[in-house]
Scaffold this active site. Structure first.
Site, PDB file in Angstrom:
ATOM      1  N   GLU A   1       0.892  -1.173   0.000  1.00 45.32           N
ATOM      2  CA  GLU A   1       0.000   0.000   0.000  1.00 45.32           C
ATOM      3  C   GLU A   1       0.919   1.208   0.000  1.00 45.32           C
ATOM      4  O   GLU A   1       1.560   1.510   1.008  1.00 45.32           O
ATOM      5  CB  GLU A   1      -0.875   0.017   1.264  1.00 45.32           C
ATOM      6  CG  GLU A   1      -1.781  -1.180   1.428  1.00 45.32           C
ATOM      7  CD  GLU A   1      -2.886  -1.228   0.397  1.00 45.32           C
ATOM      8  OE1 GLU A   1      -3.076  -0.242  -0.332  1.00 45.32           O
ATOM      9  OE2 GLU A   1      -3.547  -2.269   0.303  1.00 45.32           O
TER      10      GLU A   1
ATOM     11  N   CYS B   1      -3.264   8.473   3.377  1.00 44.28           N
ATOM     12  CA  CYS B   1      -2.956   8.005   2.024  1.00 44.28           C
ATOM     13  C   CYS B   1      -4.142   8.170   1.087  1.00 44.28           C
ATOM     14  O   CYS B   1      -3.981   8.268  -0.121  1.00 44.28           O
ATOM     15  CB  CYS B   1      -2.560   6.534   2.085  1.00 44.28           C
ATOM     16  SG  CYS B   1      -3.800   5.548   2.934  1.00 44.28           S
TER      17      CYS B   1
HETATM   18  P1  NAP Z   1       8.097   5.066   4.878  1.00 45.19           P
HETATM   19  O1  NAP Z   1       9.185   6.007   5.219  1.00 45.19           O
HETATM   20  O2  NAP Z   1       8.114   4.442   3.546  1.00 45.19           O
HETATM   21  O3  NAP Z   1       8.092   3.972   6.049  1.00 45.19           O
HETATM   22  C1  NAP Z   1       7.093   2.993   6.123  1.00 45.19           C
HETATM   23  C2  NAP Z   1       7.569   1.851   6.999  1.00 45.19           C
HETATM   24  O4  NAP Z   1       8.634   1.162   6.350  1.00 45.19           O
HETATM   25  C3  NAP Z   1       8.128   2.282   8.353  1.00 45.19           C
HETATM   26  O5  NAP Z   1       7.736   1.341   9.329  1.00 45.19           O
HETATM   27  C4  NAP Z   1       9.623   2.241   8.132  1.00 45.19           C
HETATM   28  O6  NAP Z   1      10.358   2.087   9.320  1.00 45.19           O
HETATM   29  C5  NAP Z   1       9.717   1.004   7.267  1.00 45.19           C
HETATM   30  N1  NAP Z   1      10.948   0.869   6.501  1.00 45.19           N
HETATM   31  C6  NAP Z   1      11.749   1.842   6.012  1.00 45.19           C
HETATM   32  N2  NAP Z   1      12.777   1.292   5.337  1.00 45.19           N
HETATM   33  C7  NAP Z   1      12.621  -0.056   5.411  1.00 45.19           C
HETATM   34  C8  NAP Z   1      13.361  -1.157   4.922  1.00 45.19           C
HETATM   35  N3  NAP Z   1      14.469  -0.996   4.203  1.00 45.19           N
HETATM   36  N4  NAP Z   1      12.926  -2.408   5.208  1.00 45.19           N
HETATM   37  C9  NAP Z   1      11.794  -2.600   5.921  1.00 45.19           C
HETATM   38  N5  NAP Z   1      11.056  -1.575   6.415  1.00 45.19           N
HETATM   39  C10 NAP Z   1      11.456  -0.323   6.158  1.00 45.19           C
HETATM   40  O7  NAP Z   1       6.667   5.769   4.999  1.00 45.19           O
HETATM   41  P2  NAP Z   1       6.160   6.751   6.129  1.00 45.19           P
HETATM   42  O8  NAP Z   1       6.920   8.025   5.983  1.00 45.19           O
HETATM   43  O9  NAP Z   1       6.135   6.062   7.442  1.00 45.19           O
HETATM   44  O10 NAP Z   1       4.637   6.953   5.690  1.00 45.19           O
HETATM   45  C11 NAP Z   1       4.193   7.916   4.776  1.00 45.19           C
HETATM   46  C12 NAP Z   1       3.911   7.310   3.434  1.00 45.19           C
HETATM   47  O11 NAP Z   1       3.050   6.190   3.579  1.00 45.19           O
HETATM   48  C13 NAP Z   1       3.167   8.252   2.501  1.00 45.19           C
HETATM   49  O12 NAP Z   1       3.811   8.262   1.270  1.00 45.19           O
HETATM   50  C14 NAP Z   1       1.769   7.669   2.383  1.00 45.19           C
HETATM   51  O13 NAP Z   1       1.144   7.895   1.156  1.00 45.19           O
HETATM   52  C15 NAP Z   1       2.023   6.234   2.593  1.00 45.19           C
HETATM   53  N6  NAP Z   1       0.823   5.600   3.133  1.00 45.19           N
HETATM   54  C16 NAP Z   1       0.127   4.749   2.330  1.00 45.19           C
HETATM   55  C17 NAP Z   1      -1.011   4.134   2.823  1.00 45.19           C
HETATM   56  C18 NAP Z   1      -1.820   3.176   1.998  1.00 45.19           C
HETATM   57  O14 NAP Z   1      -2.634   2.444   2.569  1.00 45.19           O
HETATM   58  N7  NAP Z   1      -1.664   3.115   0.710  1.00 45.19           N
HETATM   59  C19 NAP Z   1      -1.430   4.386   4.126  1.00 45.19           C
HETATM   60  C20 NAP Z   1      -0.694   5.255   4.894  1.00 45.19           C
HETATM   61  C21 NAP Z   1       0.436   5.854   4.383  1.00 45.19           C
HETATM   62  P3  NAP Z   1      11.050   3.362  10.044  1.00 45.19           P
HETATM   63  O15 NAP Z   1       9.941   4.251  10.479  1.00 45.19           O
HETATM   64  O16 NAP Z   1      11.774   2.731  11.165  1.00 45.19           O
HETATM   65  O17 NAP Z   1      11.927   3.999   9.012  1.00 45.19           O
END
Ligand code: NAP
Length: 520
Positions: free
Chosen positions: A255, A294
């Site tokens: 997602e 999102c």
């Molecule tokens: P993110 O930076 O991509 O992080 C998401 C998750 O991935 C966090 O738990 C992060 O951990 C983890 N992560 C980062 N690098 C990783 C790796 N190499 N291996 C495994 N896990 C890893 O996103 P965010 O800033 O938290 O969230 C915002 C984004 O999420 C926005 O772009 C939004 O559109 C999207 N979003 C989408 C949905 C949907 O349902 N489509 C819903 C909500 C949000 P850390 O925090 O420890 O880095």
């Protein structure tokens, strides 16, 4: 306070200093998270070999009852969760309710749906089918729970709902959960898991959580595991192409981010109820959770003839939104979740502004209520506009994850559909119209590139559930840049945590299995 991790049936504090979790209004440190020193291989193995078998001995109805008990535990601690959401995410009461109550509602929904599956742990897909002329030998497709672990990696914006909306179908399927919340807001998820563990409603190994960075977690994934990821498209790409994930063909659901549209129908005139509903919905989507959803409306499509009227109405409403510390009951919109997000959103607005000038709101140039703007992470609701949406690039391609949206005029329905599709796949599109033909056309044309289409006319003004609200009975996920994932959607969600297999054999045996199974 360092948030303990729960792995291998024990609470373990990570090593080192860890990452700070901050209050986005007051800037003070609330907790630290560290996954350093966690043996991910052993933790996943424990979940697979202790939690998995224990869950699989239970029927769907028994596991559904567990979900109901989890919901009760969470409901009993609701006030504490809202306090954490306020402190760590700067959530208003309404924002916290979406996250916390949304989780409890989703768990209760799956508890109820799961109960209908009854005292069996076997499900089938379709009915018996003959393989040849002889009816004695046929095929039955069965769904069996994965023998791995559900690795749930979540984004910072929904620490509660994000976890339980994934965990409920996984646990109901009989698959243990390994939660990895986003570090910046991990406290809420960690506290909820601690309460559920304390209440002993789940068998050992069924629920684990690690707060802090993912480190080498994915190196230990197997082909029997399922990874459900929510986050940015950039991280999604890294996870999708991770060597172990690719080599072992681990199941993965993504997602990611999305440039969702809301369309005002060409039939809507000044004074029509649909116009008011549309404007209110856009404002709600831009300001709810400070635009950190999102599913939030990012592109606002209006007939060219209605453009100025909508721009004025949005300008008036957005400039009236009271932004500040949610501890003040007057406040309607809180901060972004961190200074890092504030910087990212301000840079994002500057990038969008190169082709779409600001119509209302000016980033940080305002005084938040009861807060020091130099410490806090506020961004004002910001509306941009672009009169040439067909020539614009960033507005269809670049997500700014905050209270930001762009107004785009269209000439006719054909053009509106074309502009919507420039988002290359989104989570949700909404259409506000009183004309059933317009609604049907837009809905069916946009269904191929949106996971959900939300249609609103005056007659459903009170019943409609909201453009951005994700309901458990309705599919969540979208194709293309939205990640290509599918979550929720009632019992469909369980399929991701089951393996489909064709059983070919004697008809008498397969009839027995049919009688003992439910359709999924
Ligand atoms: P993110 O930076 O991509 O992080 C998401 C998750 O991935 C966090 O738990 C992060 O951990 C983890 N992560 C980062 N690098 C990783 C790796 N190499 N291996 C495994 N896990 C890893 O996103 P965010 O800033 O938290 O969230 C915002 C984004 O999420 C926005 O772009 C939004 O559109 C999207 N979003 C989408 C949905 C949907 O349902 N489509 C819903 C909500 C949000 P850390 O925090 O420890 O880095």
């Amino acid at each position: 306070m360092k948030l303990p991790n729960y792995v291998g049936g024990q609470w373990i504090e990570g090593l080192g200093a860890g990452s700070p979790l901050l209050d986005p209004v007051q800037g003070v440190e609330l907790a630290r998270a560290s996954s350093e020193g966690i043996d991910f291989a052993a933790a996943l193995h424990y979940a697979r070999t202790v939690g998995g078998p224990a869950l699989r001995t239970q029927t769907y109805a028994q596991r559904a009852a567990i979900l109901g008990r989890i919901a009760e535990v969470l409901a009993a601690n609701r006030d504490a969760y809202c306090a954490i959401a306020l402190a760590n995410s700067g959530a208003t009461k309404a924002d916290a309710a979406v996250d916390v109550d949304g989780a409890i509602y989703t768990l209760k929904y799956y508890a109820k749906e799961g109960a209908t599956l009854g005292a069996t742990s076997l499900s089938r897909d379709g009915e018996l089918a003959r393989l040849g002329k002889d009816e004695a030998f046929q095929v039955l497709h069965v769904n069996v729970p994965l023998r791995g672990v559900a690795i749930l990696i979540n984004a910072f914006n929904f620490p509660s709902w994000g976890l339980w909306a994934k965990a409920a179908p996984a646990l109901l399927s009989g698959v243990p959960v390994f939660a990895k919340p986003a570090t910046a807001t991990a406290w809420l998820a960690q506290r909820m898991v601690a309460d559920v563990i304390q209440a002993a409603v789940l068998p050992p190994g069924a629920l684990s959580i690690v707060c802090g960075h993912a480190d080498d977690l994915l190196d230990h994934v197997t082909g029997m595991d399922a990874i459900a990821f929510t986050g940015s498209a950039a991280t999604a790409e890294r996870i999708r192409s991770h060597a172990a994930v690719a080599r072992r063909s681990a199941r993965i659901n993504i997602e990611a981010d999305s440039l969702n549209v809301a369309i005002l129908g060409p039939d809507v005139n000044a004074g029509d109820a649909e116009l008011g509903l549309f404007v209110s919905e856009v404002v709600r989507e831009m300001t709810g959770k400070s635009g950190q959803k999102c599913t939030a409306i990012r592109r606002i499509l209006v007939p060219a003839a209605r453009h100025d009227q909508v721009a004025e109405a949005l300008h008036a409403k957005l400039t009236g939104v009271r932004v500040g510390d949610p501890r003040n009951a007057e406040v309607q919109m809180g901060p972004l979740v961190s200074k890092v997000q504030q910087q990212a959103v301000l840079q994002g607005i500057a990038r969008l502004e190169r082709e779409s000038p600001v119509i209302a709101g000016r980033g940080v140039e305002f005084r938040p209520i009861d807060a020091d703007a130099s410490i806090a992470a506020f961004v004002a609701p910001t509306l941009l506009g672009n009169d040439r949406p067909l020539d614009a690039i960033d507005v269809h391609d670049f997500e700014v994850f905050g209270p930001v949206a762009t107004l785009l005029p269209y000439q006719d329905v054909e053009q509106a559909l074309h502009i919507a599709r420039l988002g290359r796949g989104s989570l949700v599109a909404s259409i506000f119209s009183a004309d059933p033909q317009v609604i049907e056309r837009v809905a069916l044309e946009l269904a191929s590139c949106h996971g959900r289409v939300h249609a609103v006319s005056a007659e459903v003004a009170r019943a409609q559930t909201g453009h951005g609200n994700v309901m458990p009975m309705s599919l969540h996920g979208g194709p293309g840049r939205a990640g290509g994932g599918q979550e929720l959607g009632g019992l469909r969600a369980l399929r991701f945590y089951h393996q489909l297999a064709a059983l070919q054999g004697p008809t008498s045996l397969l009839r027995g299995l049919t009688a003992r199974s439910v359709t999924l």
